[in-house]
Design a protein around this motif. Structure first.
Motif, mmCIF file in Angstrom:
data_model
loop_
_atom_site.group_PDB
_atom_site.id
_atom_site.type_symbol
_atom_site.label_atom_id
_atom_site.label_comp_id
_atom_site.label_asym_id
_atom_site.label_seq_id
_atom_site.Cartn_x
_atom_site.Cartn_y
_atom_site.Cartn_z
ATOM 1 N N ARG A 17 33.677 39.454 1.663
ATOM 2 C CA ARG A 17 32.224 39.316 1.812
ATOM 3 C C ARG A 17 31.586 40.694 1.968
ATOM 4 N NH1 ARG A 17 31.920 36.197 6.405
ATOM 5 N NH2 ARG A 17 33.006 34.600 5.226
ATOM 6 N N LEU A 20 31.637 42.482 -1.440
ATOM 7 C CA LEU A 20 30.630 41.881 -2.317
ATOM 8 C C LEU A 20 29.226 42.319 -1.912
ATOM 9 C CD1 LEU A 20 30.111 39.970 -4.665
ATOM 10 C CD2 LEU A 20 30.002 38.097 -3.017
ATOM 11 N N ALA A 21 28.941 42.330 -0.623
ATOM 12 C CA ALA A 21 27.632 42.780 -0.146
ATOM 13 C C ALA A 21 27.403 44.249 -0.481
ATOM 14 C CB ALA A 21 27.523 42.560 1.358
ATOM 15 N N SER A 22 28.428 45.060 -0.372
ATOM 16 C CA SER A 22 28.315 46.472 -0.719
ATOM 17 C C SER A 22 28.037 46.655 -2.208
ATOM 18 C CB SER A 22 29.600 47.201 -0.325
ATOM 19 O OG SER A 22 29.524 48.546 -0.689
ATOM 20 N N ALA A 23 28.713 45.888 -3.048
ATOM 21 C CA ALA A 23 28.496 45.979 -4.495
ATOM 22 C C ALA A 23 27.079 45.552 -4.856
ATOM 23 C CB ALA A 23 29.521 45.113 -5.228
ATOM 24 N N ILE A 24 26.601 44.481 -4.263
ATOM 25 C CA ILE A 24 25.237 44.015 -4.525
ATOM 26 C C ILE A 24 24.229 45.052 -4.059
ATOM 27 C CG2 ILE A 24 23.522 42.278 -3.875
ATOM 28 C CD1 ILE A 24 25.839 40.236 -3.890
ATOM 29 N N THR A 25 24.470 45.667 -2.921
ATOM 30 C CA THR A 25 23.579 46.712 -2.416
ATOM 31 C C THR A 25 23.529 47.898 -3.367
ATOM 32 O OG1 THR A 25 24.081 46.056 -0.141
ATOM 33 C CG2 THR A 25 23.128 48.234 -0.468
ATOM 34 N N GLN A 26 24.674 48.302 -3.903
ATOM 35 C CA GLN A 26 24.701 49.413 -4.848
ATOM 36 C C GLN A 26 23.943 49.074 -6.132
ATOM 37 O OE1 GLN A 26 25.784 52.506 -4.452
ATOM 38 N NE2 GLN A 26 26.315 52.041 -2.344
ATOM 39 N N ILE A 27 24.078 47.865 -6.618
ATOM 40 C CA ILE A 27 23.355 47.441 -7.825
ATOM 41 C C ILE A 27 21.857 47.458 -7.574
ATOM 42 C CG2 ILE A 27 22.911 45.469 -9.344
ATOM 43 C CD1 ILE A 27 25.927 44.793 -9.021
ATOM 44 N N ILE A 28 21.430 46.947 -6.422
ATOM 45 C CA ILE A 28 20.004 46.941 -6.094
ATOM 46 C C ILE A 28 19.480 48.365 -5.966
ATOM 47 C CG2 ILE A 28 18.350 46.352 -4.276
ATOM 48 C CD1 ILE A 28 19.982 43.766 -3.864
ATOM 49 N N ASN A 29 20.233 49.246 -5.337
ATOM 50 C CA ASN A 29 19.803 50.640 -5.220
ATOM 51 C C ASN A 29 19.713 51.315 -6.580
ATOM 52 O OD1 ASN A 29 19.434 50.683 -2.462
ATOM 53 N ND2 ASN A 29 21.542 51.284 -2.048
#
Length: 68
Positions: A17, A20-29
């Motif tokens: 989890r 996954l949260a880190s990957a989503i954060t990087q995509i949003i950034n």
């Protein structure tokens, strides 16, 4: 299942989890950075367009001719 294996499953799921949260954060950034660059270049374009109206009119006319 024993309590040790349940703790391991919880730890693994928490880690997954977190990744996954880190990957989503990087995509949003990354998307935010792209939007910031696009907005900055649009601001520069509009500023140039306001300062050089004849040049922009000729540029737009040339682009229309090139496209057609």
């Amino acid at each position: 299942m024993s309590s040790a294996s349940l703790m391991l499953v919880d730890t693994v799921s928490d880690e997954a989890r977190s990744v996954l949260a880190s990957a989503i954060t990087q995509i949003i950034n990354f998307i935010r950075t792209l939007v910031a660059y696009a907005m900055e270049y649009m601001r520069k374009f509009y500023t140039y367009m306001a300062e050089h109206p004849l040049a922009m009119t000729l540029f737009i006319a040339n682009v229309i001719v090139w496209i057609s």
